[in-house]
Design a protein around this motif. Structure first.
Motif, PDB file in Angstrom:
ATOM      1  N   UNK A 177       0.853  -1.191   0.000  1.00 56.37           N
ATOM      2  CA  UNK A 177       0.000   0.000   0.000  1.00 56.37           C
ATOM      3  C   UNK A 177       0.887   1.239   0.000  1.00 56.37           C
ATOM      4  N   UNK A 178       0.337   2.332  -0.540  1.00 47.82           N
ATOM      5  CA  UNK A 178       1.054   3.600  -0.557  1.00 47.82           C
ATOM      6  C   UNK A 178       0.125   4.726  -0.129  1.00 47.82           C
ATOM      7  N   UNK A 179       0.705   5.711   0.549  1.00 52.80           N
ATOM      8  CA  UNK A 179      -0.046   6.905   0.948  1.00 52.80           C
ATOM      9  C   UNK A 179       0.621   8.110   0.314  1.00 52.80           C
ATOM     10  N   UNK A 180      -0.162   8.877  -0.437  1.00 51.39           N
ATOM     11  CA  UNK A 180       0.347  10.070  -1.104  1.00 51.39           C
ATOM     12  C   UNK A 180       0.146  11.275  -0.189  1.00 51.39           C
ATOM     13  N   UNK A 181       1.233  11.978   0.097  1.00 50.84           N
ATOM     14  CA  UNK A 181       1.194  13.107   1.027  1.00 50.84           C
ATOM     15  C   UNK A 181       1.412  14.422   0.301  1.00 50.84           C
ATOM     16  N   UNK A 182       0.756  15.460   0.822  1.00 46.58           N
ATOM     17  CA  UNK A 182       0.986  16.815   0.335  1.00 46.58           C
ATOM     18  C   UNK A 182       0.904  17.758   1.519  1.00 46.58           C
ATOM     19  N   UNK A 183       2.005  18.413   1.809  1.00 48.11           N
ATOM     20  CA  UNK A 183       2.076  19.346   2.944  1.00 48.11           C
ATOM     21  C   UNK A 183       1.607  18.699   4.249  1.00 48.11           C
ATOM     22  N   UNK A 184       2.053  17.488   4.465  1.00 43.66           N
ATOM     23  CA  UNK A 184       1.769  16.802   5.715  1.00 43.66           C
ATOM     24  C   UNK A 184       0.421  16.129   5.806  1.00 43.66           C
ATOM     25  N   UNK A 185      -0.379  16.212   4.748  1.00 48.80           N
ATOM     26  CA  UNK A 185      -1.710  15.599   4.760  1.00 48.80           C
ATOM     27  C   UNK A 185      -1.774  14.447   3.769  1.00 48.80           C
ATOM     28  N   UNK A 186      -2.479  13.392   4.156  1.00 57.28           N
ATOM     29  CA  UNK A 186      -2.691  12.261   3.258  1.00 57.28           C
ATOM     30  C   UNK A 186      -3.796  12.638   2.280  1.00 57.28           C
ATOM     31  N   UNK A 187      -3.454  12.680   0.993  1.00 54.65           N
ATOM     32  CA  UNK A 187      -4.455  13.044  -0.020  1.00 54.65           C
ATOM     33  C   UNK A 187      -4.895  11.834  -0.852  1.00 54.65           C
ATOM     34  N   UNK A 188      -4.263  10.687  -0.589  1.00 60.19           N
ATOM     35  CA  UNK A 188      -4.669   9.476  -1.295  1.00 60.19           C
ATOM     36  C   UNK A 188      -3.969   8.271  -0.696  1.00 60.19           C
ATOM     37  N   UNK A 189      -4.666   7.150  -0.636  1.00 57.95           N
ATOM     38  CA  UNK A 189      -4.077   5.920  -0.114  1.00 57.95           C
ATOM     39  C   UNK A 189      -4.666   4.741  -0.882  1.00 57.95           C
ATOM     40  N   UNK A 190      -3.825   3.796  -1.219  1.00 54.84           N
ATOM     41  CA  UNK A 190      -4.304   2.648  -1.987  1.00 54.84           C
ATOM     42  C   UNK A 190      -3.180   1.688  -2.311  1.00 54.84           C
ATOM     43  N   UNK A 191      -3.467   0.727  -3.151  1.00 49.57           N
ATOM     44  CA  UNK A 191      -2.465  -0.263  -3.527  1.00 49.57           C
ATOM     45  C   UNK A 191      -1.426   0.360  -4.447  1.00 49.57           C
ATOM     46  N   UNK A 192      -0.266  -0.280  -4.518  1.00 47.36           N
ATOM     47  CA  UNK A 192       0.785   0.190  -5.417  1.00 47.36           C
ATOM     48  C   UNK A 192       0.274   0.184  -6.854  1.00 47.36           C
ATOM     49  N   UNK A 193      -0.505  -0.841  -7.200  1.00 48.01           N
ATOM     50  CA  UNK A 193      -1.033  -0.975  -8.557  1.00 48.01           C
ATOM     51  C   UNK A 193      -1.951   0.188  -8.910  1.00 48.01           C
ATOM     52  N   UNK A 194      -2.771   0.609  -7.954  1.00 48.28           N
ATOM     53  CA  UNK A 194      -3.703   1.705  -8.238  1.00 48.28           C
ATOM     54  C   UNK A 194      -2.962   3.014  -8.485  1.00 48.28           C
ATOM     55  N   UNK A 195      -1.846   3.235  -7.758  1.00 46.40           N
ATOM     56  CA  UNK A 195      -1.048   4.432  -7.986  1.00 46.40           C
ATOM     57  C   UNK A 195      -0.337   4.349  -9.325  1.00 46.40           C
ATOM     58  N   UNK A 196       0.141   3.156  -9.660  1.00 45.58           N
ATOM     59  CA  UNK A 196       0.833   2.990 -10.930  1.00 45.58           C
ATOM     60  C   UNK A 196      -0.106   3.292 -12.092  1.00 45.58           C
ATOM     61  N   UNK A 197      -1.334   2.806 -11.997  1.00 42.77           N
ATOM     62  CA  UNK A 197      -2.306   3.025 -13.070  1.00 42.77           C
ATOM     63  C   UNK A 197      -2.679   4.493 -13.227  1.00 42.77           C
ATOM     64  N   UNK A 198      -2.728   5.200 -12.071  1.00 47.11           N
ATOM     65  CA  UNK A 198      -3.150   6.602 -12.132  1.00 47.11           C
ATOM     66  C   UNK A 198      -2.022   7.527 -12.555  1.00 47.11           C
ATOM     67  N   UNK A 199      -0.785   7.065 -12.381  1.00 41.33           N
ATOM     68  CA  UNK A 199       0.344   7.943 -12.663  1.00 41.33           C
ATOM     69  C   UNK A 199       1.019   7.664 -14.000  1.00 41.33           C
ATOM     70  N   UNK A 200       0.733   6.504 -14.625  1.00 37.92           N
ATOM     71  CA  UNK A 200       1.446   6.160 -15.843  1.00 37.92           C
ATOM     72  C   UNK A 200       1.029   6.943 -17.078  1.00 37.92           C
ATOM     73  N   UNK A 201      -0.254   7.358 -17.254  1.00 35.89           N
ATOM     74  CA  UNK A 201      -0.594   8.044 -18.501  1.00 35.89           C
ATOM     75  C   UNK A 201       0.024   9.433 -18.564  1.00 35.89           C
ATOM     76  N   UNK A 202       1.150   9.536 -19.206  1.00 33.59           N
ATOM     77  CA  UNK A 202       1.794  10.829 -19.322  1.00 33.59           C
ATOM     78  C   UNK A 202       3.298  10.698 -19.263  1.00 33.59           C
ATOM     79  N   UNK A 203       3.967  11.623 -19.878  1.00 32.36           N
ATOM     80  CA  UNK A 203       5.417  11.621 -19.904  1.00 32.36           C
ATOM     81  C   UNK A 203       5.894  13.054 -19.770  1.00 32.36           C
TER      82      UNK A 203
END
Length: 219
Positions: A177-203
């Motif tokens: 699992x991974x937790x995405x932080x911004x300025x000390x706050x958790x703005x997203x949490x989920x499986x590694x796969x879910x983060x990979x899917x959301x972050x891959x479209x783009x270069x």
């Protein structure tokens, strides 16, 4: 057992770790480790420490002592039997690839070997919670897998891992699992796969040019 990765550049990962181990006071809320409220009383802090291993971003061992002496001290603090200290120290140093430096004063260690020693200290006795802040930072690429393998091993033995890193390979190798932080706050949490899917479209392509080259092209 979970391996939770904290993700985010300059997002307060180290501050969160310091709050959990009570190096920073809470303004509100509670931190419970095995049911112990870390911040409620000083005695509770020490009770909670029995359940935690910590590899801080800045190494926290006695530089004048050898690696073996540092490991011995923390083994005894952890409550290991005296007759087991040598065996555990040798095994950790062997698995983390710094055994040849065990009897050298730790201030003489390379950055890589300091991180290995800090990781070794944090996993002694496989505590229920292990907090790792940049455990592979500065570790040679050839030895990074050794650090990750030791972390995997203690996780499989029952330790929950809280991992802060700027190396995506660490998350891919260890985290479920991974937790995405911004300025000390958790703005997203989920499986590694879910983060990979959301972050891959783009270069993103970054190009660095010399200022005078731009001037010449304008002329």
């Amino acid at each position: 057992m979970d391996v939770l990765g904290l993700v985010g550049e300059r997002s307060g990962k180290t501050s969160i770790n310091n709050i959990i181990v009570s190096n920073i006071k809470l303004s509100s809320g509670r931190v419970l480790v095995k049911g112990v409220d870390v911040h409620s009383k000083k005695i509770n802090r020490y009770r909670a420490y029995k359940y935690m291993g910590y590899c801080p971003q800045n190494d926290c061992f006695e530089p004048k002592f050898t690696g073996r002496e540092n490991l011995k001290i923390f083994c005894l603090i952890r409550g290991l039997r005296a007759d087991k200290v040598h065996e555990v120290s040798e095994e950790l140093a062997e698995n983390l690839n710094f055994r040849e430096h065990l009897d050298k004063q730790s201030w003489k260690y390379t950055i890589s070997d300091r991180r290995k020693l800090s990781t070794a200290i944090s996993v002694i006795g496989t505590p229920p919670l292990i907090i790792l802040d940049e455990p592979t930072a500065g570790v040679e690429k050839a030895h990074r897998a050794d650090v990750l393998d030791v972390i995997k091993s203690v996780n499989e033995c029952g330790s929950t891992i809280l991992l802060s890193s700027n190396n995506i390979e660490d998350f891919q190798s260890l985290c479920n699992r991974m937790a995405l932080l911004k300025r000390g706050k958790v703005i997203g949490i989920g499986s590694v796969e879910s983060f990979r899917n959301s972050l891959t479209p783009g270069l993103i392509l970054m190009v660095k040019v010399r200022p005078h080259a731009i001037i010449q092209s304008v002329r």
